[in-house]
Design a protein around this motif. Structure first.
Motif, PDB file in Angstrom:
ATOM      1  N   ASP A  58      46.677  96.087  43.575  1.00 14.68           N
ATOM      2  CA  ASP A  58      47.586  96.578  42.663  1.00 14.68           C
ATOM      3  C   ASP A  58      48.820  95.339  42.827  1.00 14.68           C
ATOM      4  O   ASP A  58      49.484  95.153  41.981  1.00 14.68           O
ATOM      5  CB  ASP A  58      47.837  97.962  42.532  1.00 14.68           C
ATOM      6  N   ALA A  59      49.191  95.326  44.114  1.00 13.42           N
ATOM      7  CA  ALA A  59      50.210  94.647  44.509  1.00 13.42           C
ATOM      8  C   ALA A  59      50.108  93.214  44.046  1.00 13.42           C
ATOM      9  O   ALA A  59      51.075  92.514  43.850  1.00 13.42           O
ATOM     10  CB  ALA A  59      50.644  94.899  46.066  1.00 13.42           C
ATOM     11  N   LEU A  60      48.886  92.452  44.393  1.00 16.86           N
ATOM     12  CA  LEU A  60      48.674  91.283  44.089  1.00 16.86           C
ATOM     13  C   LEU A  60      48.795  91.100  42.688  1.00 16.86           C
ATOM     14  O   LEU A  60      49.376  89.947  42.025  1.00 16.86           O
ATOM     15  CB  LEU A  60      47.223  90.799  44.564  1.00 16.86           C
ATOM     16  N   THR A  61      48.182  92.042  41.788  1.00 16.38           N
ATOM     17  CA  THR A  61      48.055  91.834  40.266  1.00 16.38           C
ATOM     18  C   THR A  61      49.782  92.015  39.870  1.00 16.38           C
ATOM     19  O   THR A  61      50.055  91.106  39.212  1.00 16.38           O
ATOM     20  CB  THR A  61      47.563  93.021  39.633  1.00 16.38           C
ATOM     21  N   ALA A  62      50.465  92.579  40.523  1.00 18.17           N
ATOM     22  CA  ALA A  62      51.952  92.873  40.081  1.00 18.17           C
ATOM     23  C   ALA A  62      52.584  91.308  40.608  1.00 18.17           C
ATOM     24  O   ALA A  62      53.730  90.989  39.896  1.00 18.17           O
ATOM     25  CB  ALA A  62      52.715  93.957  40.890  1.00 18.17           C
ATOM     26  N   ALA A  63      52.063  90.931  41.587  1.00 17.82           N
ATOM     27  CA  ALA A  63      52.717  89.557  41.902  1.00 17.82           C
ATOM     28  C   ALA A  63      52.347  88.498  41.323  1.00 17.82           C
ATOM     29  O   ALA A  63      52.604  87.216  41.346  1.00 17.82           O
ATOM     30  CB  ALA A  63      52.494  89.418  43.547  1.00 17.82           C
ATOM     31  N   GLY A  64      51.373  88.579  40.176  1.00 15.86           N
ATOM     32  CA  GLY A  64      50.795  87.324  39.432  1.00 15.86           C
ATOM     33  C   GLY A  64      49.732  86.721  40.119  1.00 15.86           C
ATOM     34  O   GLY A  64      49.376  85.542  39.673  1.00 15.86           O
ATOM     35  N   VAL A  65      49.172  87.357  41.013  1.00 12.80           N
ATOM     36  CA  VAL A  65      48.080  86.687  41.944  1.00 12.80           C
ATOM     37  C   VAL A  65      46.609  86.994  41.230  1.00 12.80           C
ATOM     38  O   VAL A  65      46.512  88.258  41.307  1.00 12.80           O
ATOM     39  CB  VAL A  65      48.113  86.714  43.519  1.00 12.80           C
ATOM     40  N   ALA A  66      45.783  85.949  40.850  1.00 13.04           N
ATOM     41  CA  ALA A  66      44.599  86.401  40.412  1.00 13.04           C
ATOM     42  C   ALA A  66      43.794  87.041  41.672  1.00 13.04           C
ATOM     43  O   ALA A  66      43.697  86.464  42.711  1.00 13.04           O
ATOM     44  CB  ALA A  66      43.932  85.170  39.843  1.00 13.04           C
ATOM     45  N   ASN A  67      43.087  88.147  41.332  1.00  8.66           N
ATOM     46  CA  ASN A  67      42.354  88.714  42.490  1.00  8.66           C
ATOM     47  C   ASN A  67      41.328  89.428  41.983  1.00  8.66           C
ATOM     48  O   ASN A  67      41.248  89.947  40.679  1.00  8.66           O
ATOM     49  CB  ASN A  67      43.171  89.589  43.154  1.00  8.66           C
ATOM     50  N   GLU A  68      40.229  89.414  42.644  1.00  6.11           N
ATOM     51  CA  GLU A  68      38.774  89.982  42.248  1.00  6.11           C
ATOM     52  C   GLU A  68      38.444  90.951  43.436  1.00  6.11           C
ATOM     53  O   GLU A  68      38.577  90.697  44.803  1.00  6.11           O
ATOM     54  CB  GLU A  68      37.736  89.015  42.105  1.00  6.11           C
ATOM     55  N   VAL A  69      38.294  92.374  43.188  1.00  4.73           N
ATOM     56  CA  VAL A  69      37.730  93.204  44.180  1.00  4.73           C
ATOM     57  C   VAL A  69      36.127  93.253  44.196  1.00  4.73           C
ATOM     58  O   VAL A  69      35.576  93.510  43.229  1.00  4.73           O
ATOM     59  CB  VAL A  69      38.350  94.653  43.958  1.00  4.73           C
ATOM     60  N   ILE A  70      35.622  93.103  45.503  1.00  5.21           N
ATOM     61  CA  ILE A  70      34.211  93.052  45.832  1.00  5.21           C
ATOM     62  C   ILE A  70      34.028  94.313  46.684  1.00  5.21           C
ATOM     63  O   ILE A  70      34.528  94.181  47.579  1.00  5.21           O
ATOM     64  CB  ILE A  70      33.653  91.852  46.318  1.00  5.21           C
ATOM     65  N   ALA A  71      33.344  95.265  46.040  1.00  7.97           N
ATOM     66  CA  ALA A  71      33.127  96.457  46.905  1.00  7.97           C
ATOM     67  C   ALA A  71      31.983  96.337  47.561  1.00  7.97           C
ATOM     68  O   ALA A  71      30.861  95.945  47.136  1.00  7.97           O
ATOM     69  CB  ALA A  71      32.961  97.720  46.004  1.00  7.97           C
ATOM     70  N   VAL A  72      31.993  96.845  49.131  1.00 10.45           N
ATOM     71  CA  VAL A  72      30.668  96.759  49.661  1.00 10.45           C
ATOM     72  C   VAL A  72      30.544  97.994  50.314  1.00 10.45           C
ATOM     73  O   VAL A  72      31.362  98.450  50.847  1.00 10.45           O
ATOM     74  CB  VAL A  72      30.711  95.433  50.811  1.00 10.45           C
TER      75      VAL A  72
END
Lengths: 305, 395, 273, 484
Positions: B211-225
């Motif tokens: 959430d914080a990365l998205t707010a900071a405008g950094v593209a991110n992808e979550v991979i759940a393991v």
């Protein structure tokens, strides 16, 4: 396509480890028609034996002997230790139950698992141990085809698994011991009457299967690094699934099952979602069982009315 | 014949009784491993004036066996050390009671009734997991028993549902933004992969970072393991060449090392950034980052001694142990103050827990709780691992 | 006290009729266009060398296998491809070549279990012990004793509550027959009822099979190797070889039929030549 | 009609053989006599006495912990009775059983918590839970039409595993018709703040109320199971468990009955799950993993498969024993009593018993002297032993300074010695016994006492192995014959 190849390699490598564990399940099931649910714990013990051998030889970074020799000794100790432990488990937990109901050895096996896990916890401590393969093997060497890289440990796992499987197959089909095993598998009483020492054959079966588990333990340590007391539970489940998928009791089946399971997991992880890898792997297993109730290479049961 | 039988039986029973009685005695002197010396505790509780020696039992709820035993055993050992240190310094007789939960909320819930029913127990260290805290919360708040966790970081736990709950570690709501800000700012990452381990620890921190990365405008992808995943090569293959940082949320540092090695092996440029669960000697690939709720305790003067003695007695340790030392201290000090005030029962200890103020704790700062039970002035530190794997403080 | 041959009786519908039954397993034809009819209250014996298809014949009737071709009629109604438990409910019960009792159930329980199809108490009735459940319980008890009374005191008294595995071999065979009777069937298929018995017991089972027909009017098909039994009980005998009916008729006719002798001995003597 | 069967009875050898099993079972000695006397009592008394004791527990100086153990035991008994229908009777090795328990718990939590904002009345929620769980059980039972034995076990095991995976990972499910992913199960955090049961205005909000509720449910389930046991359904299930092919030929619709067993078993598990969720006021995925399955199976097999008292006793052992072992003072007792009783039962001779124990005591003092002579550093008695016997105990058990290291060596030596001893003749074993007994107590004091939590698990594991080896058919189980 390269990505697919990459994931395929990942799957085949992990499949090699599963296959080695599966071989042990299959061998014991083939001879005794009995699921040795404590097999995963022997694999865990093998991984620890290998780790402590490595430490005794000077640890990952300052080995007293050449790396190849060190790895060799690790395998010998782990396989020997695993085999001894397996024989002890058979003698103690399974032999008194050989003629009782099918569920009794299952519970006994669970007791053995619990005991071995906690004995390891008591003796080795709870800390996760790392093999740190990168310290003595250059993981960037090995083969690379385009972007697909196969490092030395990965090659070792796959080749080692294939060699051990071939050796096992030859042993079962070409030696006296193998003949005895097959005889015991068909009919224990008849085997006795034909002069086969059933106890001895069973002991050897356990020794070989547990030795394989020990080897799998070292391989997975070298490949994956961390080793802990509970690694046997899930690895055991995977190896067991692989054995069932391929057709439990069949040696090539265990191999095929292991590789299929590994590849399925890698592909589901690669193209879908890693959390569902197990879900889909298990789903495929159930479907395979519904279509071929004895696994892919398993012989159909002969129903006699 | 029958007489002999009876005699033999009687004799053996007597032997068993005596032997076990003595053996039982042998444990209770082991202040650390042992059961509570209940008489001492109740004596201290009933008549504090005549008994200047303060004591009582403190329960440690941790996964002492089972898959998370590596965390639980470390926590238990730090609690033992804290009690031993405190007893030696204050000539008190506090004792620990082990409560193994295997990180299972169901077992924790049952054990909470056991702890509540043992009147000698005046405070609880733990439990370790956030879901366990939710499970034991009702029983402990009803009993007015204070419990201090050293590793449950779900922010929801201090929303008022658990009035007797405290924690000495900052929540995911602190760590996530701190890490995300560093990744976006100092590292200047453009693309991040977050590997979310499906545990209550991993899920919370992954969500907060993403959430914080998205707010900071950094593209991110979550991979759940899944938690029991063994090989991470297939996950690393999913990490694109343009990814700058792989943020991992494992509880076991060795897994972060697996991911880091796998990235090195496949020649990708991404570096691993581990959450506080990865702060341990096992995670040592040079160039990686790791965050922690305390400066490296080996570098803190107040902590160097504790760390040294712990290593001597129990070996290497990671991130989940040291806070337990502080959590145990907070209960011990509260109990000691309550004892001095003549109210060393649960209510007294709970009241004093709220006044906790550990100056210069081994975690680096002062430890005090806010009204909701969270630690005051929570802050996260970020380290970069040098080529030898040693963490160097960078923020 | 032999009853007349079935043809002389004026019952138009056979109890059991097989019409052109063919059953193949892979390349092997186990039954080849087999047709036969069994009249009510007739005892038909089926003989033939090992592998002649005798047990397959039973399995086709009882619904274990669905025939590839042909039809099976029970009192004129087709039971082809019907599930075994439904075939049993419609009145065909069997015993097994290698005795298949419920080993860990007592004698009483073995027989009561076989009455499942004749009783109706639902789980609700059972749990709340409704009048219906109680009534059925009493009826079952009577039926158990009735079925067992056929075998004298051998399976009564203390044996009623002994597990089946503790019985002697002959008693297990008897219990299996009693269990088949308890299903309420009118057609009994007995697979080698005298196998493993001593001469005296063989004699006794022969009589019992006769009495089953005479006293209870069962229609009985017997597979048997012991020619004394076959001779003693059969109204009619058929001989099978390789799934083909090679002879049919009275015991004397079939026993002296050249094809039958060849099937049993011929190939053997041919091989010796 | 000359020879009636009575006449051909011959001499009673047949009878003697037939009675052999009964005689062997009857046994001799004190234990058997007590057993016979107990069985001689009217069944109302036999069942009534334990029931009365259980009901009195909360009113006789008990506490929440004991009640909670009682609740856990009650849930366990429900599960075990449900599983008994499937495994004990029908012989269907259903290793996915725990999934039904979990499903029931999650279903109740979904219907009665803030997760979806639903707070259905308890009775309605429970009915829905039981029906849906039963339907789920029916579905899971479908493969049993094709799969048998070990293969059914494996398929259901995978179902059980899939359930946990699904619960952990369904916290962000993206439905095609929704914009945002939906949280169905709370993921790894589970669902907390689940409503407590509330029936006809009475809210179950204390451990006592749940304890009494479970007593009622367990009594009902036991009576129902007992009635089913000898009924047509019970017999049909048991016959299909024995030999499903023969059962088919005896008018028993095996497929339908298998599905019925699965459905009923699942329904009971669903009910237990719902109560569990309400007792704990939350559901968490980690509860429904393999260890619980193992414990339940251990319970029904330990007591004796298919035997109702066996199921009850097995569940009691598997619930209470591990809890007792949590307390070092009890596990101490248990260890010594088992050690001593075990030795006596093995020796079976009142002459040897004192000799062996005297030898054991002597070895302790000798070992102490040897350790002192070679100069191993040790802890003084004051540092570890207390009580009136401290001085004696201190010179009998040598407490080395390096407790962990020497204790580990002793542990390995003990395990090796016990394994090795099983290969020797009885004579040699008896000669070695004093030494091994001393080693066991030494290991216990020096090492195992330091780690009560690990020791607890070790003991449970060892106990399972030993119990199965000495009584493979279970405590109340009759010896069985298995046809493969």
């Amino acid at each position: 396509m390269e990505y697919f190849g990459e994931q395929l390699v990942n799957g085949v490598v992990m499949g090699g480890v599963y296959a080695l564990i599966a071989l042990g399940y299959t061998l014991i099931y083939g001879v005794l028609q009995f699921l040795n649910l404590a097999h995963g714990e022997l694999y865990m013990m093998g991984a620890f034996f290998g780790f402590f051998t490595m430490t005794a030889l000077g640890g990952p970074s300052a080995s007293a002997v050449p790396v190849a020799v060190m790895i060799g000794i690790m395998f010998i100790v782990a396989m020997g230790g695993g085999a001894l432990l397996g024989v002890a488990v058979e003698r103690f937990a399974y032999r008194p139950l050989r003629n009782s109901s099918r569920l009794a050895p299952l519970i006994s096996a669970l007791g053995v698992s619990l005991f071995l896990q906690n004995a390891a916890l008591l003796l080795f401590g709870a800390r996760v141990r790392l093999y740190d393969t990168g310290q003595f093997i250059d993981l960037r060497s090995g083969i690379s085809i385009g972007r697909i890289r196969i490092d030395p440990t990965e090659m070792m796992v796959v080749i080692g698994a294939l060699l051990l499987m071939a050796g096992l197959w030859l042993m079962v089909n070409r030696t006296r011991l193998g003949r005895a095993m097959r005889a015991v598998a068909v009919d224990q009483d008849a085997a006795v009457m034909n002069g086969i020492d059933v106890d001895r054959t069973v002991v050897w079966t356990f020794a070989i299967a547990s030795g394989l588990a020990g080897a799998a333990g070292v391989m997975s340590g070298l490949l994956l690094y961390p080793v802990d007391q509970y690694m046997g539970v899930f690895a055991g489940l995977k190896g067991f699934s692989a054995a069932v998928l391929g057709g439990i009791g069949s040696i090539p089946g265990a191999m095929l099952g292991g590789f299929l399971l590994g590849i399925t997991e890698a592909l589901v992880t690669g193209y879908l979602n890693p959390t569902y890898a197990d879900f889909i792997a298990f789903l495929i297993l159930i479907l395979v069982l519904l279509i071929r109730p004895r696994g892919i290479l398993g012989r159909p049961a002969i129903a006699k009315v | 014949m029958k007489k002999r039988l009876a005699l033999g039986m009687g004799g053996l029973a007597a032997f068993a009784m005596v032997a076990s009685g003595c053996a039982g005695g042998s444990t209770s002197t082991e202040s650390s491993a042992a059961a509570a010396s209940a008489p001492a505790a109740s004596a201290a509780a009933s008549a504090p004036a005549e008994a200047p020696v303060c004591g009582g039992s403190i329960a440690v709820m941790a996964p002492l066996t089972g898959g998370a035993a590596s965390i639980g055993q470390e926590q238990l050992n730090f609690a033992k050390l804290a009690v031993d240190d405190f007893n030696a310094a204050n000539s008190s007789t506090y004792a620990l009671v082990e409560s193994d939960t295997q990180l299972d909320a169901g077992q924790a819930s049952t054990q909470s009734t056991s702890i509540v029913s043992d009147s000698a127990i005046i405070g609880v260290v733990g439990p370790a997991g956030s879901q366990e805290v939710s499970a034991v919360g009702p029983a402990f708040s009803e009993a007015g028993l204070g419990f201090v966790s050293a590793s449950a970081t779900n922010p929801d736990l201090t929303n008022g549902d658990n009035p007797t709950f405290f924690r000495v570690v900052p929540t995911d709501a602190v760590q996530g933004p701190t890490d995300a800000e560093f990744i976006a700012g100092t590292i200047g990452a453009k693309k991040v992969v977050v590997i979310e381990e499906k545990t209550d620890y991993g899920t919370g921190i992954a969500k907060s970072v993403a959430d914080a990365l998205t707010a900071a405008g950094v593209a991110n992808e979550v991979i759940a393991v899944p938690e029991d995943k063994k090989s991470y090569d297939d996950v690393v293959s999913k990490v694109g060449d343009d990814v700058d940082v792989v943020f991992v949320t494992f509880q076991v540092a060795a897994k972060s090392e697996q991911v880091a090695q796998s990235l090195v092996k496949s020649g990708k440029k991404a570096v691993v950034f581990g959450s506080d669960g990865s702060f341990s000697g096992d995670f040592k690939t040079g160039g990686s980052y790791v965050s922690a709720f305390a400066p490296d305790i080996k570098g803190i003067p107040a902590a160097a001694d504790v760390a040294q003695r712990f290593s001597d007695a129990y070996g290497e340790f990671g991130t989940f142990g040291p806070p337990v030392y502080v959590a145990t201290q907070s209960i011990l000090q509260a109990a000691q103050r309550a004892c001095a005030a003549g109210a060393s029962d649960r209510a007294g200890v709970l009241a004093e827990l709220k006044n906790t103020n550990i100056a210069g704790s081994i975690l680096g700062g002062d430890i005090a709780f806010d009204a909701m039970g969270d630690v005051n002035g929570a802050k996260f530190y970020i380290f970069k691992l040098d080529e030898s794997g040693a963490p160097q403080l960078v923020q | 006290m032999m009853s007349g041959s079935p043809e002389s009786e004026s019952n138009p519908t056979p109890a059991l009729e097989l019409i052109d039954i063919t059953k193949r397993f892979g390349g092997l034809t186990s039954l080849d266009a087999l047709s036969l009819a069994v009249a009510p209250s007739e005892i038909l014996s089926v003989i033939g060398p090992n592998g002649a298809g005798k047990t397959t014949f039973f399995n086709v009737i009882t619904g274990v296998y669905t025939p590839d071709e042909g039809d099976v009629l029970l009192f004129g109604e087709s039971i082809r491809g019907v599930d075994p438990h439904k075939v049993a409910r419609r009145g065909v019960a069997r015993t097994f070549q290698n005795v298949r009792l419920f080993q860990n159930l007592t004698v009483r329980e073995n027989i009561t279990a076989a009455m499942y199809g004749r009783t109706n108490a639902s789980l609700f009735d059972i749990v709340f012990r409704t009048p219906r459940a109680r009534r059925e319980e009493r009826e079952n008890e009577e039926r158990v004793l009735d079925a067992l009374s056929f075998f004298g005191t051998r399976l009564q008294g203390y044996r009623l509550d002994q597990p089946a595995y503790s019985l002697s071999y002959a008693n297990r065979r008897r219990l299996e027959v009693a269990r088949a009777m308890a299903t309420g069937a009118s057609v009994l298929l007995l697979d080698e009822p005298a196998a493993g018995m001593n001469p005296k017991e063989t004699q006794e089972i022969t009589e019992i099979i006769g009495r089953l027909r005479d006293e209870r009017s069962y229609t009985i098909v017997v597979i048997e190797h012991d020619m004394h039994v076959v001779e003693g009980v059969s109204d009619r005998v058929i001989a099978l070889d390789h799934g083909v009916k090679i002879a049919e008729g009275s015991f004397e006719d079939v026993a002296t039929h050249p094809a039958v002798i060849e099937a049993y001995l011929g190939r053997g003597s041919a091989a010796r030549k | 009609m000359s020879t009636t069967p009575e006449d051909s009875r011959g001499i009673g050898t047949d009878e003697w053989v037939a009675q052999h099993g009964e005689r062997a079972q009857r046994g001799t000695g004190l234990y058997a006599r007590i057993g016979e006397a107990w069985m001689g009592l009217p069944s109302l008394v036999r069942w009534g006495i334990p029931l009365l004791l259980v009901v009195l527990v909360p009113f006789a100086g008990s506490n929440d912990y004991i009640l909670r153990i009682g609740i856990n035991l009650g849930l366990f008994l429900l599960l075990a009775l449900g599983l008994n229908l499937v495994v004990g009777y029908s012989g269907l090795l259903d290793l996915g059983f725990i999934a039904f328990y979990g499903f029931g718990a999650y279903a109740y939590a979904a219907l009665a918590s803030e997760q979806f904002g639903l707070h259905l009345p308890s009775l309605l929620a429970i009915v829905i839970v039981v029906v849906t769980t039963a339907a789920f059980g029916f579905t899971l039972g479908l493969p049993s039409r094709r799969l048998t034995g070990d293969y059914l076990a494996i398929a259901t095991l995978f179902f059980g595993q899939m359930f946990v995976v699904l619960m952990v990972s369904s916290d962000a499910v993206q439905f095609p018709w929704m914009d945002e992913p939906m949280d169905l199960t709370g993921g790894a955090n589970g669902i907390s703040n689940v409503d407590q049961l509330s029936v006809l205005g009475f809210t179950f909000d204390s451990n006592l109320s749940y304890y009494l509720l479970l007593i009622v449910l367990v009594v009902l389930a036991t009576v129902a199971t007992k009635r089913i046991h000898f009924s047509r359904h019970g017999l049909a299930w048991r016959s299909l468990g024995e030999d499903s092919l023969a059962a088919q030929h005896m008018t028993i619709p095996t497929v339908r009955l298998k599905l019925l067993a699965f459905t009923l078993g699942a329904g009971i598990a669903g009910l237990a799950g719902a109560i569990f969720a309400s007792v704990q006021q939350g559901v968490y995925p980690s509860t429904f993993e393999l260890p619980l399955l193992i414990t339940i199976y251990a319970a029904i097999i330990l007591g004796g498969l298919g035997s109702i008292p066996g199921v009850l006793l097995g569940a009691a052992i598997m619930t209470i024993l591990p809890e007792l072992l949590r307390f070092p003072e009890y596990s101490n007792w248990l260890f010594l009593v088992v050690l001593i009783l075990g030795t006596i039962m093995y020796l079976k001779s009142w002459k040897l018993v004192p000799a062996v124990f005297a030898g054991m005591i002597a070895i302790g003092f000798i070992a102490n002297v040897i350790f002192l002579a070679i100069g191993v550093p040790y802890l003084t008695t004051a540092e570890w032993a207390k009580g009136p016997l401290a001085p004696v105990l201190g010179s009998w058990i040598f407490m080395p300074e390096e407790r962990v290291l020497i204790g580990n060596i002793a542990f390995v030596a003990l395990v090796v010695a016990v394994a090795w001893m099983s290969l020797l003749t009885r004579r040699t074993t008896i000669i070695l016994l004093p030494f091994v007994l001393w080693l066991a107590i030494f290991t216990w004091e020096v090492r195992l006492m330091l780690e009560p939590s690990i020791t607890r698990q070790l003991l449970v594991g060892a106990l399972l192995v030993v119990l199965m080896a000495t009584r493979p058919q279970g405590i109340f189980g009759k010896p069985r014959v298995e046809v493969l």
